[in-house]
Scaffold this active site. Structure first.
Site, PDB file in Angstrom:
ATOM      1  N   GLU A   1     -10.669   5.246   9.068  1.00 53.15           N
ATOM      2  CA  GLU A   1      -9.578   6.015   9.672  1.00 53.15           C
ATOM      3  C   GLU A   1     -10.123   7.350  10.180  1.00 53.15           C
ATOM      4  OE1 GLU A   1      -5.528   4.763   7.362  1.00 53.15           O
ATOM      5  OE2 GLU A   1      -6.913   6.050   6.244  1.00 53.15           O
TER       6      GLU A   1
ATOM      7  N   ASN B   1      -2.510   3.263   3.966  1.00 53.86           N
ATOM      8  CA  ASN B   1      -1.638   3.420   2.795  1.00 53.86           C
ATOM      9  C   ASN B   1      -0.170   3.536   3.196  1.00 53.86           C
ATOM     10  OD1 ASN B   1      -3.464   3.191   0.675  1.00 53.86           O
ATOM     11  ND2 ASN B   1      -4.047   5.341   0.805  1.00 53.86           N
TER      12      ASN B   1
ATOM     13  N   SER C   1      -8.788  10.681   0.885  1.00 59.66           N
ATOM     14  CA  SER C   1      -7.954   9.485   1.005  1.00 59.66           C
ATOM     15  C   SER C   1      -6.473   9.809   0.996  1.00 59.66           C
ATOM     16  CB  SER C   1      -8.256   8.516  -0.142  1.00 59.66           C
ATOM     17  OG  SER C   1      -7.983   9.134  -1.392  1.00 59.66           O
TER      18      SER C   1
ATOM     19  N   HIS D   1     -12.010   8.768   6.993  1.00 58.19           N
ATOM     20  CA  HIS D   1     -11.692   8.078   5.741  1.00 58.19           C
ATOM     21  C   HIS D   1     -12.295   6.682   5.720  1.00 58.19           C
ATOM     22  CE1 HIS D   1      -8.520   6.091   2.970  1.00 58.19           C
ATOM     23  NE2 HIS D   1      -9.580   6.466   2.280  1.00 58.19           N
TER      24      HIS D   1
END
Length: 511
Positions: free
Chosen positions: A163, A201, A130, A151
């Protein structure tokens, strides 16, 4: 390694080995088995493998009980779960290995180096990291071209986003092949960069870092910011309650990692508040106290503003507010003045889009955030020269409309447009650097963060020129480089090209 056409590999892939049987490994195994793949579950502890197989089987049983999965399909999915135990058990017939072990670079490198010796060269490797650089993980391999990031988000069966992250040396056909496999399993892939925060993120920095900046300036309290984010922006969860949910011990290091990973880019600058709260143990739900206090796991939220005991006063509105807010106040029985000048006893309300101070009647002038209209929560903006009695009269008038009202301190821009402008500007920066395609940015944020729109779609809906105006006002008013507008945004504001469009690049001329 052998090269395949992406769709050909994804169509023929039949067996995947999932290494690691924690929450992520179990979720990936459930998704893959339900999607028709044979799943080999592996872990250094065989009892953990047996427990994972039982857990995933029980999840299929629950889906059957809820009517969300046919009993025959559940039985077939269970039969595709194969406990193999040790991660390096021979991989005959395996097409893909997905690693979901603990988030430690050395651990992942050692595992893939050992797998490379044990697996045929046709087997693809994927890491579910991650946060660690995919390129750094693949550096342990003799052939780093066979590894990419894949991910998933927790809980895997419910979070449809995945992802796909190519490393610097990942073979060009592999990201497309993994994306096709993800679609085959019923999830939605996005191509993400091997950069700090990947895509979700990274894009998420726009909301939480700006919320912490607003807190550090003393503009509003955590509950104020969250209520505005939910009621005005339409977010499912405000930034402060989101930080409490994830835990400041998790969130603040991520903020620092992304900030330093982009060599202290001001847009991602963390807040002193985050570090202080982390060091104080104010982590959020897990510690029972964060931005909120939690009793038996239930958030204790401060009460909403109520009408003060104050005599009614007329409200004079700036001209640009009369057709909208004026009608709302008049309908509520408030005496609204529309003359050229306010009467001596009237409270003055102006648009707070560029700050409130500096007018001719500071002792009775307050601001109202008009950026998103007056359809839900209202935000009353207080500048320091206002008389408290005038402020209470303004609050009472706004509450008479039946809307909830949040009271905040004056600043170059109000809370809701600040949050939105930061969200959009960070996404524009990602697009500007060609780290991800506009459509992937929007999909990642909608599915990964639960925003009502992707940030580029959102900026286009509100108007790129309006978002630019907020940023330029903040940049001028504060001098803080965190608010410098992205070139992607400035090039599209007022022009014919949408924020969601890449436009023409040099390569288009050379093709």
């Amino acid at each position: 390694m052998e090269q395949w056409a992406a769709d050909e590999w994804a169509g023929r892939a039949a067996t995947v080995r999932v290494i690691g049987t924690g929450a992520m490994g179990r979720g990936i195994a459930q998704l893959a088995a339900a999607g028709g793949l044979t799943v080999e579950l592996a872990d250094i502890r065989f009892e953990a493998v047996k427990s994972a197989v039982e857990h995933v089987g029980a999840m299929f049983d629950k889906l059957v009980a809820k009517g969300r999965m046919a009993a025959d399909d559940a039985a077939a999915a269970k039969a595709r779960l194969k406990p193999v135990g040790e991660p390096l058990t021979p991989l005959q017939g395996c097409d893909l290995v997905i690693e979901a072990v603990r988030e430690d670079l050395d651990t992942k490198r050692e595992l893939f180096a050992a797998l490379e010796k044990a697996a045929d060269e046709r087997v693809l490797f994927a890491t579910n990291t991650s946060s660690l650089p995919v390129t750094a993980i693949s550096a342990a391999l003799r052939d780093p071209s066979r590894l990419a990031g894949l991910h998933f988000f927790n809980p895997v069966p419910l979070m449809r986003l995945v992802e796909v992250i190519p490393g610097a040396r990942t073979a060009g056909w592999i990201p497309g092949a993994l994306a096709d496999l993800v679609r085959r399993l019923g999830h939605e892939p996005v191509l993400a960069p091997d950069a700090p925060g990947f895509l979700v993120n990274h894009a998420g920095r726009g909301l939480v870092t700006e919320a912490l900046q607003i807190l550090s300036e003393g503009i509003a309290e955590p509950a104020d910011i969250d209520r505005i984010a939910r009621d005005v922006l339409g977010l499912k969860m405000g930034p402060c309650e989101l930080l409490d949910l994830t835990g400041m011990d998790v969130s603040h290091p991520v903020m620092e990692s992304i900030w330093t990973g982009f060599y202290t880019e001001p847009r991602y600058r963390p807040s002193r508040i985050g570090r202080a709260r982390m060091e104080a143990g104010l982590l959020g739900r897990k510690s029972g106290e964060g931005f909120y206090t939690y009793v038996d796991g239930v958030k204790q939220e401060p009460p909403e503003a109520t009408a003060p005991d104050v005599g009614a006063r007329p409200v004079w509105l700036a001209e640009d507010l009369r057709d909208t807010l004026g009608a709302l106040l008049a309908e509520a029985g408030v005496d609204v003045e529309t003359g050229g000048e306010p009467s001596p006893g009237a409270v003055v309300l102006v648009d707070a889009s560029r700050g409130v101070g500096g007018g001719p009647h500071p002792e009775r002038t307050l601001g109202i955030d008009a950026f998103f209209g007056f359809f839900s929560r209202l935000t009353l903006v207080v500048q320091p020269a206002v008389d408290p009695e005038a402020g209470r009269a303004a609050l009472a008038a706004l509450l008479a409309t039946g809307r909830s009202v949040t009271v905040v301190r004056d600043a170059p821009a109000a809370v809701a447009p600040r949050l939105l402008a930061s969200i959009v500007n960070v996404a524009c920066g990602i697009a500007e650097q060609r780290l991800a395609r506009p459509e992937d940015i929007d999909t990642a944020v909608r599915l990964g963060l639960g925003y009502p729109r992707g940030p580029l779609e959102w900026g286009e809906h509100v108007g790129a020129d309006r978002v630019l105006d907020v940023l330029e006002t903040l940049h001028t008013g504060t001098g803080d480089p965190r608010y410098r507008p992205s070139l992607w945004l400035t090039a599209r504001a007022g022009g014919s090209l949408a924020l969601t469009e890449t436009g023409t690049s040099p390569s288009d001329l050379l093709a």
